[in-house]
Design a protein around this motif. Structure first.
Motif, PDB file in Angstrom:
ATOM      1  N   ARG A  78       0.804  -1.219   0.000  1.00  0.00           N
ATOM      2  CA  ARG A  78       0.000   0.000   0.000  1.00  0.00           C
ATOM      3  C   ARG A  78       0.839   1.272   0.000  1.00  0.00           C
ATOM      4  NH1 ARG A  78      -4.819  -1.700   4.286  1.00  0.00           N
ATOM      5  NH2 ARG A  78      -5.188  -3.779   3.438  1.00  0.00           N
ATOM      6  N   ALA A  79       2.087   1.170   0.375  1.00  0.00           N
ATOM      7  CA  ALA A  79       3.002   2.318   0.344  1.00  0.00           C
ATOM      8  C   ALA A  79       4.421   1.776   0.283  1.00  0.00           C
ATOM      9  CB  ALA A  79       2.809   3.197   1.573  1.00  0.00           C
ATOM     10  N   LYS A  81       8.872   3.002   0.133  1.00  0.00           N
ATOM     11  CA  LYS A  81       9.879   4.048   0.322  1.00  0.00           C
ATOM     12  C   LYS A  81      11.199   3.587  -0.264  1.00  0.00           C
ATOM     13  CE  LYS A  81      12.734   4.348   3.268  1.00  0.00           C
ATOM     14  NZ  LYS A  81      13.711   4.695   4.317  1.00  0.00           N
ATOM     15  N   LYS A 104       1.918   3.339  -5.878  1.00  0.00           N
ATOM     16  CA  LYS A 104       1.458   4.618  -5.363  1.00  0.00           C
ATOM     17  C   LYS A 104       2.030   4.826  -3.962  1.00  0.00           C
ATOM     18  CE  LYS A 104      -1.036   5.023  -9.079  1.00  0.00           C
ATOM     19  NZ  LYS A 104      -0.568   5.886 -10.179  1.00  0.00           N
ATOM     20  N   ASN A 105       1.821   6.022  -3.427  1.00  0.00           N
ATOM     21  CA  ASN A 105       2.298   6.344  -2.079  1.00  0.00           C
ATOM     22  C   ASN A 105       3.790   6.026  -1.940  1.00  0.00           C
ATOM     23  OD1 ASN A 105      -0.192   7.247  -1.051  1.00  0.00           O
ATOM     24  ND2 ASN A 105      -0.834   5.161  -0.563  1.00  0.00           N
ATOM     25  N   THR A 138       5.578  10.517  -4.180  1.00  0.00           N
ATOM     26  CA  THR A 138       4.512  11.240  -3.498  1.00  0.00           C
ATOM     27  C   THR A 138       5.111  12.290  -2.574  1.00  0.00           C
ATOM     28  OG1 THR A 138       3.159   9.243  -3.503  1.00  0.00           O
ATOM     29  CG2 THR A 138       2.510  10.988  -1.967  1.00  0.00           C
ATOM     30  N   THR A 224       5.787   6.216   5.699  1.00  0.00           N
ATOM     31  CA  THR A 224       5.341   5.153   4.800  1.00  0.00           C
ATOM     32  C   THR A 224       4.394   4.200   5.514  1.00  0.00           C
ATOM     33  OG1 THR A 224       7.447   5.290   3.613  1.00  0.00           O
ATOM     34  CG2 THR A 224       6.139   3.296   3.280  1.00  0.00           C
ATOM     35  N   LEU A 227       0.991   5.852   5.802  1.00  0.00           N
ATOM     36  CA  LEU A 227       0.338   5.894   4.496  1.00  0.00           C
ATOM     37  C   LEU A 227      -0.231   4.521   4.147  1.00  0.00           C
ATOM     38  CD1 LEU A 227       2.840   8.035   2.376  1.00  0.00           C
ATOM     39  CD2 LEU A 227       0.533   8.694   3.106  1.00  0.00           C
ATOM     40  N   SER A 232      -4.105  10.126   5.613  1.00  0.00           N
ATOM     41  CA  SER A 232      -3.777  11.165   4.637  1.00  0.00           C
ATOM     42  C   SER A 232      -2.298  11.483   4.744  1.00  0.00           C
ATOM     43  CB  SER A 232      -4.591  12.428   4.917  1.00  0.00           C
ATOM     44  OG  SER A 232      -4.147  13.038   6.134  1.00  0.00           O
ATOM     45  N   LEU A 233      -1.746  12.111   3.720  1.00  0.00           N
ATOM     46  CA  LEU A 233      -0.320  12.424   3.745  1.00  0.00           C
ATOM     47  C   LEU A 233       0.013  13.338   4.913  1.00  0.00           C
ATOM     48  CD1 LEU A 233       2.492  12.240   2.543  1.00  0.00           C
ATOM     49  CD2 LEU A 233       1.902  14.149   1.029  1.00  0.00           C
TER      50      LEU A 233
END
Length: 279
Positions: A78-79, A81, A104-105, A138, A224, A227, A232-233
């Motif tokens: 889902r996220a 880095k 994404k993310n 992102t 990360t 997220l 939300s960011l």
């Protein structure tokens, strides 16, 4: 389709630190502490401890591809880095996979300049990062020396941090944190500039300790994690910052040099109580 009941999974794409204080070891520990499962793509190995880096060995490009394929075939990432990517070839290979899997993310910790000022990515690698990885990000999380390189300016004041954030955003990164940990003074200021042109400051008390190895990895991994959990960011950034403030005040006495952070919030063996933190 994301199953809301599945344990959230984050991905760290970084180098391995044999000393356990930075790199993907810091990322894994951070994600675990922040209640996110961590999958990994190893971009390279280091022989490293609290005293320094004794050797670095980038991963074969085909092995990077295979790791991505294995992770993406099985996990609901889902996220993600990035951390240390070593050189131009690894930056380009990671960017290729991020595009291919439409990840994404993506939080990019540029890992270009060490705390002591040593260069961790050559000019070709920096150019590849700017041209191929930053447009996929992102969020970008440079420290002050890295922000100076990316913005092509000297940063001496908080106003300079704002200007640098705007210049870096103009490179194609929608959201930027200019981290002020290298600055002077009793208070550390981080400047956050979001894509909706909202800018705000995060602050924390400077802690005088040698146990600060891997701070950049840890902050980006915490963000990360949150997220991946669906925050939300802005909320993920704020929670990641609170996590950093919580653990940096509880240093570990490990090794003979720049020690690791207290990712698991271990208490002093002499402290019967210990502390738990809400992020």
């Amino acid at each position: 389709m994301i199953d809301a009941n599945q344990y959230p999974t984050g991905l760290t794409i970084a180098g391995s630190d044999s000393g356990g204080g930075a790199g993907m070891q810091a990322d894994i520990k951070t994600m675990q502490a922040c209640k996110t499962y961590s999958a990994v793509v190893v971009a390279g190995l280091t022989a490293q401890n609290t005293l320094g880096v004794q050797g670095a060995y980038p991963t074969d490009l085909a092995v990077i591809d295979q790791q991505f394929a294995s992770v993406m075939a099985d996990f609901d990432v889902r996220a993600a880095k990035t951390g240390a990517l070593f050189d131009e070839a690894r930056v380009l290979q990671v960017a290729k996979n991020i595009r291919h899997y439409q990840q994404k993310n993506l939080v990019v910790d540029p890992v270009m300049v060490a705390k002591g000022g040593a260069s961790l990515l050559d000019s070709a690698g920096i150019a590849a990062l700017k041209n191929h990885l930053l447009p996929l990000a992102t969020l970008l999380t440079p420290n002050l020396p890295e922000a100076e390189l990316l913005a092509d300016m000297k940063i001496s004041t908080r106003d300079d941090m704002v200007t640098a954030g705007q210049k870096i955003q103009a490179l194609g990164v929608p959201n930027v944190i200019v981290k002020g940990g290298h600055g002077e003074g009793a208070v550390i200021y981080d400047y956050v500039l979001l894509e909706n042109e909202v800018g705000f400051w995060l602050e924390g008390q400077k802690v005088e300790t040698s146990s600060k190895h891997g701070t950049g990895d840890t902050l980006s991994a915490a963000i990360t994690s949150f997220l991946a959990q669906g925050d939300s960011l802005r909320k993920a950034i704020e929670k990641g910052h609170r996590y950093m403030n919580a653990i940096i005040g509880q240093p570990l006495v490990i090794g003979h040099g720049h020690g690791p952070l207290n990712h698991g919030q271990w208490s002093d063996p002499a402290d019967e109580g210990g502390k738990d933190y809400e992020f």
